[in-house]
Design a protein around this motif. Sequence first.
Motif, short mmCIF file in Angstrom:
data_model
loop_
_atom_site.label_atom_id
_atom_site.label_comp_id
_atom_site.label_asym_id
_atom_site.label_seq_id
_atom_site.Cartn_x
_atom_site.Cartn_y
_atom_site.Cartn_z
N LEU A 471 31.24 39.11 36.32
CA LEU A 471 31.00 39.80 35.04
C LEU A 471 32.22 40.56 34.55
O LEU A 471 32.35 40.82 33.35
CB LEU A 471 29.81 40.77 35.19
CG LEU A 471 28.48 40.12 35.63
CD1 LEU A 471 27.41 41.19 35.78
CD2 LEU A 471 28.04 39.06 34.61
N GLY A 472 33.11 40.90 35.44
CA GLY A 472 34.28 41.65 35.00
C GLY A 472 35.22 41.93 36.16
O GLY A 472 34.88 41.78 37.34
N GLU A 473 36.44 42.35 35.79
CA GLU A 473 37.46 42.75 36.75
C GLU A 473 37.94 44.13 36.34
O GLU A 473 38.53 44.30 35.27
CB GLU A 473 38.61 41.77 36.76
CG GLU A 473 38.22 40.34 37.16
CD GLU A 473 39.38 39.39 37.04
OE1 GLU A 473 40.30 39.49 37.86
OE2 GLU A 473 39.36 38.56 36.10
N ILE A 474 37.68 45.11 37.19
CA ILE A 474 37.97 46.50 36.86
C ILE A 474 39.22 46.93 37.61
O ILE A 474 39.23 46.92 38.85
CB ILE A 474 36.80 47.43 37.23
CG1 ILE A 474 35.47 46.85 36.70
CG2 ILE A 474 37.04 48.83 36.71
CD1 ILE A 474 35.45 46.69 35.20
N PRO A 475 40.28 47.27 36.91
CA PRO A 475 41.49 47.73 37.61
C PRO A 475 41.29 49.10 38.24
O PRO A 475 40.40 49.87 37.83
CB PRO A 475 42.54 47.77 36.51
CG PRO A 475 41.77 47.98 35.27
CD PRO A 475 40.45 47.28 35.45
N ALA A 498 39.58 50.77 30.32
CA ALA A 498 38.51 50.92 29.33
C ALA A 498 38.11 49.57 28.76
O ALA A 498 36.92 49.28 28.56
CB ALA A 498 38.95 51.87 28.22
N GLU A 499 39.10 48.73 28.50
CA GLU A 499 38.80 47.39 27.98
C GLU A 499 38.06 46.56 29.01
O GLU A 499 37.18 45.77 28.68
CB GLU A 499 40.09 46.69 27.56
CG GLU A 499 40.74 47.25 26.33
CD GLU A 499 39.86 47.11 25.10
OE1 GLU A 499 39.01 46.18 25.07
OE2 GLU A 499 39.99 47.92 24.17
N ALA A 500 38.41 46.73 30.28
CA ALA A 500 37.71 45.99 31.33
C ALA A 500 36.25 46.40 31.41
O ALA A 500 35.36 45.57 31.62
CB ALA A 500 38.41 46.22 32.68
N ILE A 501 35.97 47.74 31.22
CA ILE A 501 34.59 48.21 31.22
C ILE A 501 33.83 47.63 30.03
O ILE A 501 32.65 47.26 30.11
CB ILE A 501 34.54 49.74 31.22
CG1 ILE A 501 35.16 50.29 32.51
CG2 ILE A 501 33.12 50.25 31.05
CD1 ILE A 501 34.42 49.88 33.75
N ARG A 502 34.50 47.56 28.87
CA ARG A 502 33.86 46.96 27.70
C ARG A 502 33.52 45.49 27.95
O ARG A 502 32.44 45.01 27.54
CB ARG A 502 34.76 47.10 26.48
CG ARG A 502 34.96 48.53 26.01
CD ARG A 502 35.69 48.58 24.68
NE ARG A 502 35.99 49.96 24.35
CZ ARG A 502 37.18 50.54 24.58
NH1 ARG A 502 38.15 49.83 25.17
NH2 ARG A 502 37.37 51.81 24.25
N LEU A 504 32.89 44.23 30.81
CA LEU A 504 31.76 44.25 31.74
C LEU A 504 30.47 44.50 30.97
O LEU A 504 29.44 43.85 31.21
CB LEU A 504 31.98 45.32 32.81
CG LEU A 504 30.80 45.57 33.75
CD1 LEU A 504 30.46 44.32 34.54
CD2 LEU A 504 31.13 46.73 34.69
N ARG A 505 30.51 45.49 30.04
CA ARG A 505 29.32 45.78 29.25
C ARG A 505 28.86 44.56 28.47
O ARG A 505 27.67 44.22 28.45
CB ARG A 505 29.65 46.92 28.28
CG ARG A 505 28.49 47.31 27.35
CD ARG A 505 29.02 48.12 26.18
NE ARG A 505 29.87 47.29 25.32
CZ ARG A 505 30.65 47.78 24.35
NH1 ARG A 505 30.71 49.09 24.15
NH2 ARG A 505 31.38 46.97 23.62
N THR A 506 29.81 43.86 27.86
CA THR A 506 29.46 42.67 27.08
C THR A 506 28.85 41.61 27.97
O THR A 506 27.85 40.96 27.63
CB THR A 506 30.71 42.12 26.38
OG1 THR A 506 31.27 43.16 25.55
CG2 THR A 506 30.37 40.91 25.54
N SER A 507 29.45 41.39 29.15
CA SER A 507 28.94 40.37 30.07
C SER A 507 27.54 40.69 30.54
O SER A 507 26.68 39.80 30.66
CB SER A 507 29.88 40.23 31.28
OG SER A 507 31.17 39.84 30.88
#
Length: 717
Positions: A471-475, A498-502, A504-507
């Motif tokens: 779902l995402g990759e969080i640095p 912050a973009e990575a969290i967004r 993740l939210r979208t996914s």
Amino acid sequence: MLDKNTGAKSINQSAQAAFDDGDDVDLIQVLATLWRGKWTILLCAFALTVAGAIYAFGLAVPKYAASTTLALQARNQPVVDLESVLSGVSTDDAALKTELEVIKSRSLLEKLVAELDLLADPEFNATLRPEPAFSPRDSLFWLLGLVGLAPEPDAPPTAADILNQTVAELGEAITATNLHDTYVFEIGARTETPAKSAALTNTLARLYIEDQIALKFDATENAVSWLSDRSIALEQELREKENAVKEARSASGVISPEALQALNIQAKDVRDRMADMSLTQAALEVRAERLLALLADGTPAEIAAEVDDTVITRLWQDQTMEAGPLLERMRDRLRQIAARLQTDVERNRQQLAALELSHQRLQERFDAQSAEMVQLQQLERDAEATRVLYETVLTRLKETAVQRGLQQADSRVLSAATPGMQVAPRRSVILGLSFFLGALLGAGAILLRQMMHNGYRSAEDLEIGTGLPVLGEIPRLPIRARPMLLSYLKDKPTSAAAEAIRNLRTSVLLSNIDSPPQVIMSTSSLPGEGKTTQAIALAMNLSGLGKKVLLIEGDIRRRTFSKYFDARSEGGLLTALSGEAPLKELVSHDARVGADVLMGEKSSANAADVFSSEKFHSFISMARQAYDFIVLDTPPVLVVPDARVIGQSADAIIFSVHWDKTSKAQVQEALRQFSSVNLRVTGVVLAQVDPKRMARYYGYGSRYGTYSRYGRGYYEA
């Protein structure tokens, strides 16, 4: 509610299939791994090159090589006489190898040691070398002495020991080879000085040639001595045999073989006369017997017919005589004839006896003289053979005596050695080999690290390994303490994190388009994998959509929310479950997050029992009515069972995996535990990614994640 129809079997099969696909070695990936570790490889290569340079230019003792070439005088014909004492050796392979062994023989090396006084040279006499500052052997003896096991000290070396050791050291420095398809030998030496190397090879070549000449001289002297003794013995033997021949001739009656032949002819004549006389004697005896038979009962007619006598014939022809008187007169005449015939038989018998006696004497004389002749001839042959051997030995003695002092060596020096050239250390080779081994060591370390690694480094690996969508990759956030999290997310809304969290939210929101998840649970395998950070950041992003969000601290065992938030309300999750106070009084609104936060409380009851209760399910149902989204931060799956219980009430389960740390076995076990209670994980998140390490060591920064170098123009640092 969460779809619970997918079990552990499908997840495990997906993961196993993903692992099976990676069994084959991908050469491109190997090369890419080596390229990513190029600085490590270069560093190792540089380090070993420096070490090689220190050894080659500072520590290694220089070695100088010199060589002397010798030509061997070949002898192709087989040796059948005494000329072999002069020159020439066999050209077969065994003979050439023998000569090489002679060059390196101990006798010549001992002569070389004495010639150049190598016992006084520390390079070959180890007893003259200074004691090293550190000796492993002395250190071992010292350690053994501490425990009372020190061995007896070695006795000082004797002169024989020093000589043996020096000869052995010299043998290691000397080489002798035969050039291919030639009769040329090359004697080489490697020492610490150029002049010494040349002196060793030239001196050894000279000693080898002198040794050959000495062997030839000794062989000649031995030959002369043996031939002299042998010639004297043969001369005496010849005299004795010649005297024996003379004595045999004097004692024998046979003057020559011709006389013996004449005697043999005489005996043959006697045998012939005996044969004739024997025939005559037989005829006379037959005639005498017939006459006696006629005299006894023969008729006149029979007598007249068989007896050839004129008187009997006349009487038979006289017709006037009567039969009676005629027969009587014929018998009278027949008696006279028989008496004469008997006399002839007796005389002939006597002559035959005399001939037999004569023949016997002749035969005995012939046999005796034949035996004497054979013995005489044997003596003469022995004497002649001894005479020939004596003359041969005497001739060889004179030839060998003349050859004294004319001996030549089988070898000659083709080219003498000059001061040696340095052959060790080969600095360029050492430097090149050190660089190569260093690069090889670095490459091995890179590949070994890659092979032994057991974590996930990319979203692709994680997706293949778990069979779940990433779902995402969080640095990893650049903060030093947990209280700085909210300030960083608030102050850096356009950062890569912050973009990575967004993303993740979208996914998460698009994970189920027909029924978007409302209750979202964040968990992980072990503590410290970023699940709490992920839950707080996700709640902040959801509230940024203008939605009403509730952030619940489900990890009531550790209760870490107090490090992020300043809780102003009395009570928390357990109070809300008990109904002692309404939810709106228990939550605290954090302006930085933009969401309500429900803190955890310490419970005397087991946390898993609390979350399994009907009150918790009723509480979640009530919260669904009051909030658009509910984010639950839960304990790690492999530590306590709370997450598996809470997950029964969640619409989406987000599973965090620490980048390059959490092992594959831990992730698989955590997912298996979810599957064991019929919970399907919505997706996984690769958390706490280090972009610099990913790009520097693994090369993934340019392929995965919004935090790659291509986003520098879009993200704040």
